[in-house]
Design a protein around this motif. Structure first.
Motif, short mmCIF file in Angstrom:
data_model
loop_
_atom_site.label_atom_id
_atom_site.label_comp_id
_atom_site.label_asym_id
_atom_site.label_seq_id
_atom_site.Cartn_x
_atom_site.Cartn_y
_atom_site.Cartn_z
N LEU A 255 0.83 -1.20 0.00
CA LEU A 255 0.00 0.00 0.00
C LEU A 255 0.87 1.26 0.00
O LEU A 255 0.60 2.23 -0.69
CB LEU A 255 -0.89 -0.02 1.25
CG LEU A 255 -2.08 0.91 1.28
CD1 LEU A 255 -3.02 0.60 0.13
CD2 LEU A 255 -2.85 0.75 2.61
N GLU A 256 1.95 1.19 0.74
CA GLU A 256 2.89 2.31 0.81
C GLU A 256 3.52 2.54 -0.56
O GLU A 256 3.63 3.67 -1.03
CB GLU A 256 3.98 1.96 1.83
CG GLU A 256 4.42 3.11 2.70
CD GLU A 256 5.50 2.69 3.69
OE1 GLU A 256 5.63 1.49 4.01
OE2 GLU A 256 6.24 3.57 4.13
N SER A 265 1.17 7.21 6.05
CA SER A 265 2.50 6.99 6.63
C SER A 265 2.72 5.48 6.78
O SER A 265 1.78 4.69 6.70
CB SER A 265 2.59 7.66 8.00
OG SER A 265 1.81 6.94 8.93
N HIS A 266 3.96 5.10 7.04
CA HIS A 266 4.29 3.68 7.19
C HIS A 266 3.43 3.03 8.28
O HIS A 266 2.82 1.98 8.07
CB HIS A 266 5.79 3.55 7.53
CG HIS A 266 6.22 2.14 7.80
ND1 HIS A 266 6.35 1.22 6.78
CD2 HIS A 266 6.51 1.50 8.94
CE1 HIS A 266 6.74 0.06 7.30
NE2 HIS A 266 6.83 0.21 8.61
N GLY A 267 3.34 3.69 9.43
CA GLY A 267 2.57 3.15 10.54
C GLY A 267 1.11 3.00 10.18
O GLY A 267 0.45 2.03 10.58
N GLU A 268 0.58 3.95 9.42
CA GLU A 268 -0.83 3.88 9.03
C GLU A 268 -1.10 2.69 8.12
O GLU A 268 -2.11 2.00 8.24
CB GLU A 268 -1.25 5.20 8.38
CG GLU A 268 -1.36 6.33 9.40
CD GLU A 268 -1.31 7.74 8.81
OE1 GLU A 268 -1.50 8.69 9.56
OE2 GLU A 268 -1.07 7.89 7.59
N THR A 269 -0.16 2.42 7.20
CA THR A 269 -0.37 1.27 6.31
C THR A 269 -0.21 -0.04 7.09
O THR A 269 -0.89 -1.02 6.82
CB THR A 269 0.60 1.27 5.10
OG1 THR A 269 1.94 1.19 5.58
CG2 THR A 269 0.43 2.48 4.24
N VAL A 270 0.68 -0.05 8.10
CA VAL A 270 0.87 -1.27 8.90
C VAL A 270 -0.37 -1.52 9.77
O VAL A 270 -0.78 -2.66 9.98
CB VAL A 270 2.16 -1.20 9.75
CG1 VAL A 270 2.27 -2.40 10.68
CG2 VAL A 270 3.38 -1.14 8.85
N SER A 271 -0.99 -0.43 10.24
CA SER A 271 -2.23 -0.56 11.01
C SER A 271 -3.27 -1.30 10.16
O SER A 271 -3.89 -2.27 10.61
CB SER A 271 -2.72 0.84 11.39
OG SER A 271 -4.00 0.80 11.93
N LEU A 272 -3.45 -0.88 8.91
CA LEU A 272 -4.40 -1.54 8.00
C LEU A 272 -3.94 -2.96 7.69
O LEU A 272 -4.74 -3.90 7.65
CB LEU A 272 -4.52 -0.72 6.70
CG LEU A 272 -5.15 0.68 6.87
CD1 LEU A 272 -4.84 1.57 5.67
CD2 LEU A 272 -6.67 0.56 7.05
N GLY A 273 -2.62 -3.11 7.51
CA GLY A 273 -2.06 -4.43 7.17
C GLY A 273 -2.27 -5.45 8.28
O GLY A 273 -2.51 -6.63 8.02
#
Ligand code: NAD
Ligand code: ZN
Length: 360
Positions: A255-256, A265-273
């Motif tokens: 997604l990033e 941001s990286h953290g936001e995509t990891v939250s979704l991931g």
């Protein structure tokens, strides 16, 4: 709080000290490493904020102050050009093999500094002074370094451990909430895959953590560093166990890449991931739906994204496939059986498509 980690391969001792105000004592502490000279690598933002204090401490300890190695702020400066700039500076200053490179900054600086220290004269002394939560609990710990190529993130780098990681939680006071949350996501991830106690600690203290309450934050930082050290000392070069740290990152990374590192941001995509990985775990009958709901509500309370407007499922799949293919049209995902119990599974496109519903 002092933590000493021993890496067996390559053999190396890494000392981690977490202490409020340690920035003012760094000169005295790094003197123990008997460096011939100290070179500080930082960026333009951190130079303004904290280099003064660091410089004072180095001068007091008797280090002659050299001009700095400063790069502009931003992920795009974790680059070959910056690496070359650092080599040029070190050569100009006639830095020798006993020199110490001290990084002052977030993950961009610790990753770049690690790559410089690992390769200049085949390895010089390295000390990290991480200044973001991401860098304090994740990027500076475990010895991975790297830079980006214009066509691929983190594609050039190595494993090279710092002799010391000196963490001053006080510097987080100036960090933006968005960057702070990026770090919190990585700690939630570490808790989920390897330490239920750490996860519960975050759940039970989410409000003080969001307000960056000193004592609670200090506890969080120390626990997550310990946990990351345990994983990385067991598997220093990512041959097995360490892969669990990719939880939420397979989808997150894609997604990033797709959003070209701009929107989320990286953290936001990891939250979704992480939510996608948990939905997959439930759909594949590995985990109970309660686990998914519990993580979903924690992320919501923390103000992290749990929904995304539009997502091109096919394109994301293609990006992930390039990165993590398992063969036969499947992609390897880190999933969870329960809190603290990760499992690697090859997932097909239909399963992935169904799992995406959780965030759309
Ligand atoms: N090597 C690893 O194991 C590992 C692990 C995780 C992340 N990373 C890497 O780390 C990078 C992301 O790190 P990051 O999130 O720290 O980003 P970053 O280094 O870009 O820092 C984020 C922003 O915060 C600013 N900043 C830093 N400290 C501050 C402070 N105390 N006060 C105010 N502003 C401050 C920076 O100037 C920057 O603008 C990525 O390149 C990622 O690939 C590496
Ligand atoms: Zn991450």
């Amino acid at each position: 709080m002092k933590i000493i980690a021993e890496y067996p391969n390559p053999p190396q001792i890494c000392r981690v000290i977490v202490q409020d105000g340690i920035l003012q004592q760094i000169g005295r502490i790094v003197k123990r490493l008997k460096p011939s000279q100290v070179y500080v690598l930082t960026n333009t933002t951190l130079r303004k904020l904290y280099y003064g204090k660091l410089q004072e401490s180095l001068s007091q300890a008797g280090f002659r102050v050299h001009p700095l190695l400063v790069i502009p702020d931003g992920e795009r400066f974790k680059s070959l050009d910056s690496l070359r700039y650092c080599y040029d500076r070190l050569i100009n200053y006639k830095a020798d093999r006993e020199s110490l490179l001290l990084t002052l900054g977030g993950g961009v600086i610790t990753d770049l500094g690690g790559a410089v220290a690992a390769t200049y004269m085949r390895g010089i002394k390295l000390v990290h002074v991480p200044t973001t939560l991401v860098a304090q609990v994740d990027a500076s710990v475990g010895g991975k370094n790297g830079i980006n190529h214009t066509r691929a993130k983190n594609i050039i780098g190595s494993f090279y451990h710092a002799q010391m990681i000196l963490v001053d939680p006080q510097v987080l006071e100036t960090l933006s909430q968005r960057h702070y949350l990026n770090g919190l996501v990585e700690v939630i991830k570490i808790g989920l895959v390897s330490n239920p106690g750490l996860f519960s600690f975050i759940q039970n203290n989410i409000d003080p953590l969001l307000q960056r309450q000193k004592k609670t934050l200090l506890k969080l930082i120390v626990s997550s560093i310990r946990q990351k050290l345990e994983i990385t000392t067991t598997d220093p070069q990512e041959q097995g166990l360490r892969k669990i740290l990719n939880f939420g990152h397979t989808f997150g990374h894609a997604l990033e890449t797709k959003s070209n590192y701009t929107k989320l941001s990286h953290g936001e995509t990891v939250s979704l991931g992480m939510l996608v990985a948990l939905k997959l775990s439930v759909d594949l009958k590995l985990a109970n739906v309660k686990l998914l709901r519990m993580v979903q509500s924690l992320l919501q309370v923390a103000g992290l994204p749990t929904q995304i407007k539009r997502v091109d499922i096919r394109q994301i799949w293609e990006i992930m496939y390039m990165d993590k293919k398992a063969g036969y049209g499947r992609i390897n995902f880190v999933l969870l059986e329960e809190l603290g119990k990760p499992i690697l599974r090859a997932v097909n496109f239909q399963d992935f498509k169904r799992a995406i519903e959780i965030i759309s």
